[in-house]
Design an enzyme around this catalytic site. Sequence first.
Site, PDB file in Angstrom:
ATOM      1  N   ASP A  78       0.838  -1.197   0.000  1.00 40.28           N
ATOM      2  CA  ASP A  78       0.000   0.000   0.000  1.00 40.28           C
ATOM      3  C   ASP A  78       0.874   1.248   0.000  1.00 40.28           C
ATOM      4  OD1 ASP A  78      -2.330   1.822   0.802  1.00 40.28           O
ATOM      5  OD2 ASP A  78      -3.288  -0.133   0.874  1.00 40.28           O
TER       6      ASP A  78
ATOM      7  N   SER B 164     -11.185  -0.593  -1.224  1.00 37.06           N
ATOM      8  CA  SER B 164      -9.933  -0.610  -0.454  1.00 37.06           C
ATOM      9  C   SER B 164     -10.181  -0.955   1.000  1.00 37.06           C
ATOM     10  CB  SER B 164      -9.258   0.763  -0.503  1.00 37.06           C
ATOM     11  OG  SER B 164      -8.579   0.984  -1.681  1.00 37.06           O
TER      12      SER B 164
ATOM     13  N   HIS C  60      -3.708   5.992   3.487  1.00 39.28           N
ATOM     14  CA  HIS C  60      -4.443   4.810   3.034  1.00 39.28           C
ATOM     15  C   HIS C  60      -3.922   3.516   3.635  1.00 39.28           C
ATOM     16  CE1 HIS C  60      -5.981   1.898  -0.004  1.00 39.28           C
ATOM     17  NE2 HIS C  60      -6.951   2.775  -0.159  1.00 39.28           N
TER      18      HIS C  60
END
Length: 586
Positions: free
Chosen positions: A170, A402, A210
């Site tokens: 990520d 996600s 994220h």
Amino acid sequence: MLAATIGATLAFGAPGALAGTLPVVPSTAPTAKARTSAAVPASRSATWVAGTRAYLVITAPGESSAVRSAVAANGGTVFSDFDAIGVIVAHSASSGFAATMRGVAGVQQVGATRTSDVPADAYNPALPANPSQASTPAGEPVRADMSQIKADQAWAVNPGSASVTVGILDTGVDDQHQDLAPNFDAADSVSCAYGKPDTRAGAWRDVDTHGTHVAGTVAAAKNGKGVVGVAPGVKIAAVRVAEPGNSFFFAENTICGFVWAGDHGFKVTNNSYYTDPWQFNCPDNIDQAAIIEGVKRAQEYAEGKGSLQIAAAGNENYDLAHKTTDSASPNDSTPVTRTITNACLDIPTELPGVVTVAANGTGVTKASFSNYGQGVIDVAAPGSNVYSTVPGGGYGSKSGTSMATPHVAGVAALIASANPGITPAQLRAKLATQANDIACPSDSRCTGTTANNSFFGEGQVDALKAVGTTPPPGAYFENLADFAIADNATVESPITVTGVTGNAPATLKVGVDIKHTYIGDLKVDLLAPDGTVYTLHNRAGGSADNIAQTYTVNASSEVANGTWKLRVNDNAASDTGKIDAWNLTF
């Protein structure tokens, strides 16, 4: 998946192919976006020059020496080399480099991985910031997404084993976060930005928010603070595949990440992104064909080493089983609208062997943004307004496929914890069987059956089913300490058993997790408290790596209580390793 980007597109969208995330505030809209196989140290340009582009040069695995020489002879440099899968990452500022290399003997494919220049940062990467940490008051109420998949009930049965590691591929992970630090594996974390492992301490840290959010959903600690992950007992390792500033996930970064995952024993990887700059890679495009092949080889390598890849389906509310157009690519320069077919793939999520995850909204609805597709979606999980960790010790909400994907990765980690030695294929199958069926709503786009349809695949994951509704029979003991296995040496790892009445069973389960190259060197024995030896593994397996298996031993003649030992004897030079963990179930 950061399927569009985070600054680019999470899920299908803007820059940075994040498979879907929303702002770090409550919201309902998804946001845009080690051994022979490890990257071989390679030559670098002394200085960056404008016009430098990155290419995948594909050759036969293990035969890249001549091709590497050809790269240098034809105006390029070898930035990294994954010889075990026959993939070279080359840089060149020559406009004719790719065409010239395609004519070199031994070269199978060559493809540009981006339509923009390689950043100068690739040659001297800056370390991401290490944010100061805020403190959080005590209290970690059960969140709706966790109760929706029965994770809160699963924790009481099996919170996950520390011998299982989930790789977070990520934007990076804030390893100092109070809810992540207890489960963070720094030794196996890395940055793969630009396509070469950067093992400097902190290189794995988050260049966005994220990755930290994803990591918390997988395995935030059950420590009375903030949130609890689906599998709060497992380990997480950060593999930063996003580049700073734009959160792009180029093919060479993903390749590096998958090879790292395989070489470092990750049982599961979470991939909440798509491979930039193409939302879909089409095999009739010479560059995109090389991208497909390179990433596919890396995924197969990781799976061959025991790692299951789980990826987000994307956030465009798009039918992946009936592709027609792509208007988001290339997202690193000027996107154009092009006609595509189902031969064009969103990678890594549509690669063979990868588990593709759709997002549920509230309950068992389809999240409005979630991509779908009959025969493409494998399972579904909550993806709307998911509350989790963000850098600096904080918390926030995001939405997207996600956010659904780490729920599935956490459930997969629980399955692996309950089934030591499980293979990726077996893990995929168990993910399908434990899911709860969801019937199609009144929506003509949803096709298939209640058991398997285009919106939800096999259904919504169920953490309680993943671990079994009751604790495993018999007392359970484990030793998670590492014991180094040196050449031509013997090492023993002890477990002290107490509180078990009478003798051990005739079906004593011995779970073994040994990280060692060339397991044909090893003899592995279980030693009972009285010194009786039970041989588990005797120099079998040849050049294969690692032993991750559960053995059944008839130990009914042995008193259960006392100190049991796992003894490993290395019988040859050149290959070493460690006892990573082992356990006994009576």
